[in-house]
Write a protein that holds these residues in place. Structure first.
Motif, PDB file in Angstrom:
ATOM      1  N   ARG A   1      48.785  31.182  34.543  1.00  0.00           N
ATOM      2  CA  ARG A   1      48.072  32.182  35.320  1.00  0.00           C
ATOM      3  C   ARG A   1      46.573  31.999  35.125  1.00  0.00           C
ATOM      4  NH1 ARG A   1      46.946  36.461  31.550  1.00  0.00           N
ATOM      5  NH2 ARG A   1      48.247  36.209  29.695  1.00  0.00           N
ATOM      6  N   GLY A   2      45.798  32.737  35.962  1.00  0.00           N
ATOM      7  CA  GLY A   2      44.360  32.534  35.905  1.00  0.00           C
ATOM      8  C   GLY A   2      43.614  33.848  35.748  1.00  0.00           C
ATOM      9  N   ILE A   3      42.425  33.750  35.149  1.00  0.00           N
ATOM     10  CA  ILE A   3      41.523  34.895  35.072  1.00  0.00           C
ATOM     11  C   ILE A   3      40.191  34.461  35.660  1.00  0.00           C
ATOM     12  CG2 ILE A   3      40.318  36.517  33.571  1.00  0.00           C
ATOM     13  CD1 ILE A   3      42.561  36.175  31.546  1.00  0.00           C
ATOM     14  N   HIS A   4      39.763  35.170  36.682  1.00  0.00           N
ATOM     15  CA  HIS A   4      38.483  34.865  37.313  1.00  0.00           C
ATOM     16  C   HIS A   4      37.483  35.932  36.895  1.00  0.00           C
ATOM     17  CE1 HIS A   4      35.908  35.390  41.167  1.00  0.00           C
ATOM     18  NE2 HIS A   4      35.296  34.584  40.338  1.00  0.00           N
ATOM     19  N   VAL A   5      36.465  35.499  36.147  1.00  0.00           N
ATOM     20  CA  VAL A   5      35.409  36.425  35.743  1.00  0.00           C
ATOM     21  C   VAL A   5      34.325  36.342  36.813  1.00  0.00           C
ATOM     22  CG1 VAL A   5      33.777  37.047  33.930  1.00  0.00           C
ATOM     23  CG2 VAL A   5      35.976  36.002  33.333  1.00  0.00           C
ATOM     24  N   ASP A   6      34.196  37.421  37.557  1.00  0.00           N
ATOM     25  CA  ASP A   6      33.347  37.402  38.748  1.00  0.00           C
ATOM     26  C   ASP A   6      31.863  37.539  38.406  1.00  0.00           C
ATOM     27  OD1 ASP A   6      33.254  39.401  41.818  1.00  0.00           O
ATOM     28  OD2 ASP A   6      32.510  37.408  41.324  1.00  0.00           O
ATOM     29  N   VAL A   7      31.133  36.460  38.576  1.00  0.00           N
ATOM     30  CA  VAL A   7      29.676  36.457  38.362  1.00  0.00           C
ATOM     31  C   VAL A   7      29.069  35.768  39.572  1.00  0.00           C
ATOM     32  CG1 VAL A   7      27.781  35.670  36.876  1.00  0.00           C
ATOM     33  CG2 VAL A   7      30.025  36.189  35.871  1.00  0.00           C
TER      34      VAL A   7
END
Lengths: 504, 256
Positions: free
Chosen positions: B86-92
Motif C-alpha cells: 500500500r502507499g502513503i502520499h504526504v501531500d506537499v
C-alpha cells in the motif's frame, strides 16, 4: 568488350577474383559473388598528385587507414582500394568526380559504412569517396521544421541537434550512431519510425548532388510543395550511390513528442500478435509510432550473447510498441485502455510499460540490438523481406523446417507494422552448402507472395542479381537506360544495385 | 525477524530528458515545467529490495511513501506495481514543495515510522536531482535508530541485519540492530520491470493521503537558495602538430 566468360577461364578467374560464396569445386558461383573487374583505369602517381592538390592532408593512402573503409560492418566483404578521399565541400566532390570521369577511374561513395548488402565498400580498387568530413548543419527553420545539412552528418548527431530545438528526425535506426544522412537517403533507409512518419521519399524535400561527370545538380529546395517539372530527387533517393553522389539534404522534421511510451508485450502465437496489431491501430491509431516484433529465438540470442535479460516471462513472440503524442495524460489513458483490453481478451500473455528515458532505451535495445547479438552467434545470412503481413512468420517457420539442423539459429524479427521481416540464419562459419539451401529458396518463397526480396536494405553487391524476383525485366531495363544516361562510363559504385546481365 | 511493516520510501525526482538542463532566467533554480518526473533510481532499488525481502517472507508488508504534489501518486503506483502493498502520499505542493529538503522529509518519515510501527526504513542513498545524500542519515538520527548507508548487500539474521556497505576504501561489513534505516546503493540489486498483470493489480491497492501537519511536522525550510547558475561554458581546445608545439603552448599558458 566481351565480359562473357567460358567455363574453363571462369575457373581461372575465380582464383584471382574476390569470392563471396563460391561452390566448393568452383563450378557454380552464387549470384551474390563479385563479377570480374571491369576495365577501369588504375590509380597512378599523377592521379594521387592531383588529389593531394585539391585535398591536402585528406588523400589517404596508408593501408592501415584505408583498411576499415574496405570492409563492411558485417565483415562479410572486403575490397582492395588503395585510396580514400575525404572532401569537405561539394566543390571538392565535383572536382574529384570530374577528374575520375575523365580518367575512367571507378569511385565508391561511402558514408557511415553500415550497409548490410555490401554496397558501401569497394569490390576491387575503386577509389573510396568518404563524406565523413562533410558534416556541417547548414540551416534549421524552426517554424517549418526543415533541416538542411551536408550528407556526412551522422544521424544521431542530427537527432541531438534537433531534440535541443524540440524536433526529431523522421527516421531512426539501430545504426544511428554511425550512419550518415547521405547514405540513409542513398539507400532510402526505412527504420523504426517509418510507420508514423513515412519514408524518405516523402520527408526529403531537396537534394544537392554531384553527377558522374562532376556537374553539381542543385535540387536543394526546402519547399513542402513544388510541382514544377519532374521530381528528380526521387530518382536519387534509394539509388545507392550509382546515379550521383548526394552532398546535401533538406529534410522535413516532426516536432518532438511531449509524451513517449514504450510497451513490451508477449504473445503466444503469431495470430494473436496480428490481432494485437489490429487492436493497437484501432485504440492507439493516431499516437502509434512504432510496432516491432522479435521471436523467442532472438530473445535467446540477446540473453546469451549480450546478457540482456527478458523483462517479462518467456513467450514465443514479443512486441515493442511505441506511442508518441502531445499530451501525456491523454496518451496514458489511451494506452491504459488498450493494455486492459489486450490483457482481458488474452491476446497478450505478459508485458511491461516504460515511460521514462532510461527504461525506454532499455526496452528499445531489446529490439535494436538483435543485429548485434546475431554477429556474436556466428556467420550471419541476412534477409530483409517485404511480405503480406499475415504471411510474415510463415517464411521463418518454413525456413526452419527446410534447413533442419544444417543451420545454427534461424530467427525472425522486424518492422511487422510495415510488413517487413528480417529473417536471419547463422552458422558457426561461412557455409556455402547452407547458403545454397537458403538461396534461392527464400527468394522464390518471397516471389510467390509477390513480396520484395529487399524491403529496406537495398541491393548493393549481394542482392543485385536477385532483382528479377521482385521487378519485371522491362523495369530493370529502363533502370539500366537511366544509369547509362547519367553515368555513361559507369564509374559510380560499379558492380552494385543493377544486375550483371544488364551489361550483355 | 517478526517484522511488522517495512516502510520503503519513494522519492519523486526530476528526471531530465537529455540533453539539456536549463537554469531559470531569474537564477532561482532549474526549469521543471514540462520535465518528466519519475522515481529516483536509487529509490527504485530500495523498493526492489523491500519487495524481495517480502518475497522471501522475511518481512510482512511493504508501504511505499512519497512526499510531494498530486503527481507523486504515480510514483507510488509504480512502487505498488513492483510489489509494494500500500502507499502513503504526504501531500506537499507549491512553494512548500519547492523548498522541501532532506530535513523536512526525514521528519515526515520519522513521524510515519512511529505511526505505522515500522521496523525497517529502506530509501535510496540520494536523490539524483539534488544529490544531498542526507535524508536516510537524518531519519535515523531523529529516530535514534542504527543506519546502514550505501548498502550493496542486505541480509536479515534473526533480529539483526547484516550489511555490506560500499565505501571509498572498498567494502565494509557491519551488523546492525533493528529497527533500522538502510539506504540503497547502485549495486544492491537490479529493479524489476513492473509487468502488466501487476500494473493492473496495483490499481486496486490503496493509497492514503495525509498532510505534514497531520503528522505534526512543520515543513518550513531553514535554507534559502541564493542563486543557481550554469557551470562556465567549456572553452574550445586547440590542436597542435608536434610535441614541441605542445610544450611551448603549455608554457605560454603557464601550466608548465
Amino acid at each position: 568488350i566481351n565480359y562473357f566468360l567460358s567455363k574453363p577461364r571462369f575457373t581461372q578467374v575465380l582464383a584471382s577474383t574476390r569470392k563471396l560464396h563460391a561452390g566448393a569445386d568452383g563450378s557454380k558461383v552464387s549470384p551474390s559473388a563479385a563479377p570480374e573487374r571491369l576495365p577501369f583505369c588504375r590509380v597512378t602517381e599523377e592521379d594521387l598528385a592531383f588529389f593531394r592538390k585539391i585535398l591536402a592532408g585528406r588523400t589517404i593512402v596508408d593501408p592501415d587507414l584505408v583498411e576499415p573503409s574496405n570492409v563492411d560492418w558485417l565483415k562479410s566483404v572486403r575490397g582492395s582500394s588503395e585510396v580514400l578521399l575525404r572532401p569537405q565541400t561539394t566543390e571538392e566532390v565535383s572536382q574529384i568526380l570530374s577528374y575520375c570521369n575523365s580518367r575512367n577511374l571507378a569511385v565508391n561513395p561511402q558514408g557511415g559504412n553500415t550497409g548490410l548488402v555490401g554496397g558501401s565498400v569497394p569490390v576491387y580498387d575503386e577509389i573510396i569517396l568518404s563524406t565523413s568530413l562533410m558534416n556541417k548543419i547548414l540551416n534549421f527553420d524552426s517554424i517549418s521544421g526543415v533541416l538542411t545539412c551536408q550528407a556526412g552528418c551522422v544521424l544521431e548527431n542530427l537527432s541531438f541537434y534537433l531534440e535541443e530545438r524540440d524536433y526529431i528526425m523522421p527516421l531512426d535506426l539501430g545504426a544511428k550512431g554511425s550512419c550518415q544522412i547521405g547514405g540513409n537517403v542513398a539507400t532510402n533507409a526505412g527504420g523504426l519510425r517509418l510507420l508514423r512518419y513515412g519514408s524518405l521519399h516523402g520527408t526529403v524535400l531537396g537534394l544537392e548532388l554531384v553527377l558522374a561527370d562532376g556537374q553539381v545538380l542543385d535540387c536543394l529546395s526546402t519547399l513542402r510543395k513544388d510541382n514544377t517539372g519532374y521530381d528528380l530527387k526521387q530518382l536519387f533517393i534509394g539509388s545507392e550511390g550509382t546515379l550521383g553522389v548526394i552532398t546535401a539534404v533538406s529534410i522535413l522534421c516532426p516536432r518532438k513528442p511531449k509524451s513517449v511510451n514504450v510497451v513490451f508485450l508477449g504473445c503466444e502465437t503469431f495470430e494473436q500478435l496480428l490481432k494485437t496489431f489490429q487492436l493497437c491501430k484501432s485504440m492507439l491509431g493516431e499516437i502509434l509510432s512504432a510496432f516491432e516484433f522479435l521471436d523467442s529465438e532472438c530473445m535467446r540470442l540477446l540473453n546469451t550473447h549480450l546478457k540482456l535479460p527478458n523483462p517479462i516471462s518467456d513467450c514465443p513472440f514479443y512486441i515493442v510498441i511505441e506511442t508518441s503524442g502531445s499530451d501525456p495524460t491523454h496518451d496514458a489513458q489511451k494506452l491504459h485502455n488498450f493494455l486492459e483490453e489486450a490483457m482481458t481478451s488474452s491476446l497478450v500473455s505478459d508485458g511491461t510499460v516504460a515511460t521514462e528515458e532510461a527504461k525506454i532505451k532499455a526496452l528499445w535495445s531489446l529490439r535494436e540490438r538483435v543485429t548485434e547479438a546475431l554477429t556474436h552467434d556466428g556467420f550471419t545470412y541476412k534477409y530483409d523481406i517485404s511480405l503480406p503481413v499475415e504471411r510474415i512468420y510463415q517464411l521463418v517457420t518454413d525456413m526452419r523446417k527446410h534447413l533442419g539442423n544444417r543451420a545454427k539459429s534461424v530467427v525472425g524479427y522486424g518492422h511487422v507494422g510495415d510488413g517487413n521481416l528480417h529473417l536471419n540464419v547463422t552458422s558457426p562459419s561461412k557455409d556455402p552448402a547452407l547458403l545454397a539451401a537458403i538461396e534461392p529458396f527464400v527468394y522464390e518463397w518471397t516471389a510467390s507472395c509477390r513480396g520484395s526480396i529487399s524491403a529496406e536494405h537495398g541491393l548493393g553487391l549481394k542482392k543485385r542479381n536477385y532483382i528479377y524476383y521482385s521487378k519485371q525485366s522491362q523495369a530493370v531495363a529502363l533502370m539500366g537506360n537511366i544509369k547509362a544516361m547519367l553515368d555513361p562510363k559507369g564509374i559510380l559504385n560499379p558492380y552494385k544495385t543493377l544486375p550483371d546481365n544488364l551489361k550483355q | 525477524l517478526s517484522c511488522k511493516v517495512l516502510s520503503s520510501v519513494v522519492t519523486p525526482c526530476y528526471c531530465f530528458v537529455s540533453p539539456q538542463i536549463r537554469v531559470k532566467p531569474d537564477n532561482t533554480g532549474v526549469v521543471t515545467d514540462g520535465v518528466k518526473h519519475s522515481m529516483n533510481p536509487f529509490c527504485e532499488i530500495a523498493v526492489e529490495e523491500a519487495v524481495k525481502l517480502k518475497e522471501k517472507k522475511l518481512i510482512k508488508e511493504v508501504v511505499a511513501v512519497s512526499c510531494g504534489p498530486q503527481q507523486s501518486q504515480e510514483t507510488i503506483r509504480t512502487a505498488l506495481a513492483m510489489g509494494a502493498d500500500r502507499g502513503i502520499h504526504v501531500d506537499v505542493s507549491g512553494k512548500d514543495y519547492e523548498n522541501l529538503g532532506p530535513l523536512q522529509v526525514s521528519k515526515i518519515l520519522a513521524a510515519l515510522a512511529k505511526q505505522e510501527d515500522a521496523q525497517l526504513i529502506l530509501l535510496g542513498k540520494q536523490a539524483i536531482d539534488d544529490d544531498c545524500n542526507q535524508t536516510g542519515q537524518m531519519t535515523a538520527a531523529l529516530l535514534d535508530w542504527p543506519q546502514g548507508t550505501f548498502a550493496s548487500e542486505v541480509s536479515l539474521e534473526g533480529d539483526k541485519i547484516n550489511l555490506v556497505r560500499e565505501i571509498d576504501g572498498g567494502l565494509e561489513h557491519i551488523k546492525i540492530n533493528t529497527p533500522a534505516v538502510i539506504t540503497a546503493d547502485l549495486r544492491l540489486n537490479t529493479p524489476r520491470y513492473a509487468t502488466l498483470p501487476n500494473i493492473m493489480k496495483a490499481k486496486k491497492k490503496k493509497i492514503v493521503t495525509v498532510k505534514p501537519a497531520d503528522l505534526g511536522v512543520d515543513v518550513t525550510s531553514r535554507l534559502e537558495v541564493l542563486k543557481v547558475e550554469e557551470p562556465p561554458q567549456r572553452q574550445a581546445g586547440m590542436k597542435v602538430e608536434t610535441v614541441e608545439d605542445l610544450v611551448v603552448k603549455l608554457k605560454e599558458a603557464g601550466r608548465v
